[in-house]
Enzyme design. Sequence first.
Site, PDB file in Angstrom:
ATOM      1  N   CYS A  66      46.084  66.959  32.770  1.00  0.00           N
ATOM      2  CA  CYS A  66      45.763  65.592  33.217  1.00  0.00           C
ATOM      3  C   CYS A  66      44.515  65.638  34.109  1.00  0.00           C
ATOM      4  CB  CYS A  66      46.950  65.001  33.980  1.00  0.00           C
ATOM      5  SG  CYS A  66      46.534  63.509  34.906  1.00  0.00           S
ATOM      6  N   HIS A  75      46.401  54.970  38.721  1.00  0.00           N
ATOM      7  CA  HIS A  75      45.298  54.839  39.677  1.00  0.00           C
ATOM      8  C   HIS A  75      45.013  53.363  39.889  1.00  0.00           C
ATOM      9  CE1 HIS A  75      43.575  55.121  35.621  1.00  0.00           C
ATOM     10  NE2 HIS A  75      42.627  54.319  36.035  1.00  0.00           N
ATOM     11  N   HIS A 133      41.970  50.767  41.125  1.00  0.00           N
ATOM     12  CA  HIS A 133      40.541  50.598  41.372  1.00  0.00           C
ATOM     13  C   HIS A 133      40.363  49.663  42.567  1.00  0.00           C
ATOM     14  CE1 HIS A 133      39.185  51.917  37.202  1.00  0.00           C
ATOM     15  NE2 HIS A 133      40.452  51.644  36.968  1.00  0.00           N
TER      16      HIS A 133
END
Length: 114
Positions: A4, A100, A102
């Site tokens: 990953c 994740h 942003h």
Amino acid sequence: MDDCLFCRIVRGELPSDKVFENERLLAFRDINPIAPVHILVVPKKHLTSLAAAGDEDGALLGEILLVLRDLAAQAGVGASGYRVVTNIGADGAQQVEHLHFHLLGGRKLRARLE
Ligand code: AMP
């Protein structure tokens, strides 16, 4: 996850422009920024996306949001405004399969989301 991309960044096997780190989280600048401020916040624990988070991840997810708030202030966009986005899966246009968020700011973002 051995291969990953963001796990490899978390382990220090790949470089990143780090802006924050603690035991659970890492934040670094996006390699292909779409705004003057474009930071990614990732949990060190591998979760494929928000869809893979469990109820036990509630504190982790809350911590991510508070770190995003603090990083926005640190980047100087706390007052001018910013956007927090997480893409999930194919229709969400997720490219990296490690959760994740942003942080986008430093310019006027379009109101209409796609
Ligand atoms: P997403 O479409 O939400 O999966 O976005 C993945 C983001 O990761 C994109 O904005 C990429 O520019 C960014 N990215 C990919 N590889 C790297 C890297 N090595 N370091 C920093 N950001 C990266």
